[in-house]
Design an enzyme around this catalytic site. Sequence first.
Site, PDB file in Angstrom:
ATOM      1  N   CYS A 195      34.573  21.125  -7.669  1.00  0.00           N
ATOM      2  CA  CYS A 195      34.154  22.506  -7.410  1.00  0.00           C
ATOM      3  C   CYS A 195      32.683  22.644  -7.760  1.00  0.00           C
ATOM      4  O   CYS A 195      32.202  21.978  -8.677  1.00  0.00           O
ATOM      5  CB  CYS A 195      34.954  23.487  -8.267  1.00  0.00           C
ATOM      6  SG  CYS A 195      36.681  23.605  -7.800  1.00  0.00           S
ATOM      7  N   THR A 245      27.043  28.307  -7.877  1.00  0.00           N
ATOM      8  CA  THR A 245      25.874  28.950  -8.471  1.00  0.00           C
ATOM      9  C   THR A 245      26.223  30.420  -8.626  1.00  0.00           C
ATOM     10  O   THR A 245      26.654  31.059  -7.664  1.00  0.00           O
ATOM     11  CB  THR A 245      24.629  28.817  -7.567  1.00  0.00           C
ATOM     12  OG1 THR A 245      24.387  27.443  -7.283  1.00  0.00           O
ATOM     13  CG2 THR A 245      23.407  29.402  -8.249  1.00  0.00           C
ATOM     14  N   ARG A 256      20.168  31.716  -3.870  1.00  0.00           N
ATOM     15  CA  ARG A 256      18.998  31.802  -2.987  1.00  0.00           C
ATOM     16  C   ARG A 256      17.689  31.568  -3.737  1.00  0.00           C
ATOM     17  O   ARG A 256      16.644  32.104  -3.386  1.00  0.00           O
ATOM     18  CB  ARG A 256      18.963  33.151  -2.247  1.00  0.00           C
ATOM     19  CG  ARG A 256      20.202  33.438  -1.434  1.00  0.00           C
ATOM     20  CD  ARG A 256      20.065  34.694  -0.620  1.00  0.00           C
ATOM     21  NE  ARG A 256      19.056  34.527   0.424  1.00  0.00           N
ATOM     22  CZ  ARG A 256      19.272  33.970   1.614  1.00  0.00           C
ATOM     23  NH1 ARG A 256      20.460  33.508   1.924  1.00  0.00           N
ATOM     24  NH2 ARG A 256      18.297  33.866   2.490  1.00  0.00           N
ATOM     25  N   TYR A 265      18.793  26.790  -6.830  1.00  0.00           N
ATOM     26  CA  TYR A 265      19.636  26.181  -7.852  1.00  0.00           C
ATOM     27  C   TYR A 265      20.838  25.441  -7.250  1.00  0.00           C
ATOM     28  O   TYR A 265      21.324  24.470  -7.827  1.00  0.00           O
ATOM     29  CB  TYR A 265      20.133  27.247  -8.836  1.00  0.00           C
ATOM     30  CG  TYR A 265      19.050  27.779  -9.742  1.00  0.00           C
ATOM     31  CD1 TYR A 265      18.418  26.961 -10.674  1.00  0.00           C
ATOM     32  CD2 TYR A 265      18.643  29.115  -9.669  1.00  0.00           C
ATOM     33  CE1 TYR A 265      17.415  27.452 -11.501  1.00  0.00           C
ATOM     34  CE2 TYR A 265      17.644  29.616 -10.489  1.00  0.00           C
ATOM     35  CZ  TYR A 265      17.040  28.769 -11.408  1.00  0.00           C
ATOM     36  OH  TYR A 265      16.050  29.263 -12.226  1.00  0.00           O
ATOM     37  N   LYS A 322      20.973  23.630  -4.446  1.00  0.00           N
ATOM     38  CA  LYS A 322      20.550  22.275  -4.074  1.00  0.00           C
ATOM     39  C   LYS A 322      20.285  21.430  -5.309  1.00  0.00           C
ATOM     40  O   LYS A 322      20.497  20.216  -5.301  1.00  0.00           O
ATOM     41  CB  LYS A 322      19.293  22.335  -3.204  1.00  0.00           C
ATOM     42  CG  LYS A 322      19.569  22.598  -1.734  1.00  0.00           C
ATOM     43  CD  LYS A 322      18.364  22.179  -0.891  1.00  0.00           C
ATOM     44  CE  LYS A 322      18.583  22.541   0.564  1.00  0.00           C
ATOM     45  NZ  LYS A 322      18.506  23.981   0.796  1.00  0.00           N
ATOM     46  N   GLU A 336      34.493  17.251  -2.586  1.00  0.00           N
ATOM     47  CA  GLU A 336      35.884  17.430  -2.187  1.00  0.00           C
ATOM     48  C   GLU A 336      35.988  18.468  -1.086  1.00  0.00           C
ATOM     49  O   GLU A 336      35.290  19.478  -1.097  1.00  0.00           O
ATOM     50  CB  GLU A 336      36.697  17.867  -3.415  1.00  0.00           C
ATOM     51  CG  GLU A 336      38.189  17.921  -3.169  1.00  0.00           C
ATOM     52  CD  GLU A 336      38.948  18.205  -4.446  1.00  0.00           C
ATOM     53  OE1 GLU A 336      39.785  19.126  -4.450  1.00  0.00           O
ATOM     54  OE2 GLU A 336      38.690  17.511  -5.450  1.00  0.00           O
ATOM     55  N   SER A 391      33.600  25.559   0.902  1.00  0.00           N
ATOM     56  CA  SER A 391      33.493  26.978   1.260  1.00  0.00           C
ATOM     57  C   SER A 391      32.391  27.134   2.302  1.00  0.00           C
ATOM     58  O   SER A 391      31.641  26.197   2.586  1.00  0.00           O
ATOM     59  CB  SER A 391      33.168  27.810   0.017  1.00  0.00           C
ATOM     60  OG  SER A 391      31.859  27.510  -0.431  1.00  0.00           O
ATOM     61  N   SER A 442      22.378  21.306   4.396  1.00  0.00           N
ATOM     62  CA  SER A 442      20.932  21.397   4.193  1.00  0.00           C
ATOM     63  C   SER A 442      20.440  20.260   3.293  1.00  0.00           C
ATOM     64  O   SER A 442      19.423  19.620   3.588  1.00  0.00           O
ATOM     65  CB  SER A 442      20.582  22.753   3.582  1.00  0.00           C
ATOM     66  OG  SER A 442      19.210  22.859   3.319  1.00  0.00           O
TER      67      SER A 442
END
Length: 461
Positions: free
Chosen positions: A317, A320, A326, A329, A331, A351, A355, A364
Amino acid sequence: MAEVGEVSEGCRLPVLRRNQDNEDEWPLAEILSVKDISGRKLFYVHYIDFNKRLDEWVTQERLDLQRVQGPRREPRTPGKNGGSRPGSPDRDTKRKVEVVSPATPVPTPSETSPAALFPQNGSARRAAAAQPGRKRKSACLGTDEDSQDSSDGAPSAPRMTGSLVSDRSHDDIVTRMKNIECIELGRHRLKPWYFSPYPQELTALPVLYLCEFCLKYGHSLRCLQRHLTKCDLRHPPGNEIYRKGTISFFEIDGRKNKSYSQNLCLLAKCFLDHKTLYYDTDPFLFYVMTEYDPKGFHIVGYFSKEKESTEDYNVACILTLPPYQRRGYGKLLIEFSYELSKVEGKTGTPEKPLSDLGLLSYRSYWSQTILEILMGLKAEGGERPQITINEISEITSIKKEDVISTLQYLNLINYYKGQYILTLSEDIVEGHERAMLKRVLRIDAKCLHFTPKDWSKRGKW
């Protein structure tokens, strides 16, 4: 025109809401629950084709009573003993999303054949050529928040044990509704997106108070203040394995710090819909990212991973917290998980299912990381630089299937003069350079102090 008393659970009708541009709109919504407070009716609505985090309680003034659709009749499906039972429309819809037929196969370079620079139509700045290899099916990308992101086009089987596991209870009316109104965590007040199984007596409170260091919950501000006089934690329990500037990461063993791990999962469930919570945290490690100030180390986000994963998962899991979204954090958490995989000498993958926000973040990150490798290739001996899929995977610790699906997602793969090539157009290159200029937060491997453990030799963890 329907009367308010005729609007019941299961009815569908347009409901007034403000969109992200602060404009009024009337999307179709389903009534999930009705309650009466001091003679005034409130309706809990789910906006059809919108994410569940937008579900909310509304007053009758926001309902368009002229266009009410009655509750849908549930289809009957065969039972175990040959009889029939009502099926769940939600579950049927979910199943359609998860069982996705593979997309048309896209030719890709083989994992071991070298890639080289190759011009195409004079418009590409860089291109990589590869020898013909085994064809692979492109990844299936659904639009639902529980989209499967498996590289072979088939949904991967979810793990059904552990602290947070894949949720298959969307037809449960209780778990479909948010049960916590507001959470106060340090200097932030958070509005939960989804259901979380906090004790029933806490769900009626206007605000749930959490200690931001140990994550214990209290009934009132006074309870929290009393707790803070006794709580001596100023950072998450466990070992600090990374620090650079104000950013730190703490490694927490789910067996040694069970109470903290369970409280972390309860908090995370407020913002993760595709998982359901169990209290067995023993098989997991939790990596909590914090931001430091003179008052202590404040939680920003976290990810968990299995101590032993047979599927090469390096994240179970990942979250942030909303106040820090945005800002780069997410990435940073992903990059840190792959940095751990590099130290372990393994390739890893998150896993599934991811979401909706998780899928965007990973796509990204994979795109930027792989493009960074391809654009950094140097020509040697007058020949185009070469690299293989395996080499990209080894350099980045990104699993080969994710490397290939990302190349397909970016539409870089072409067939030219008898060989497969990867072509980076000017648009791709310029877009990548702009994105990297915005990406200020990066993991510095020199600041990581981490020694991997062989959990297979440690009995029951």
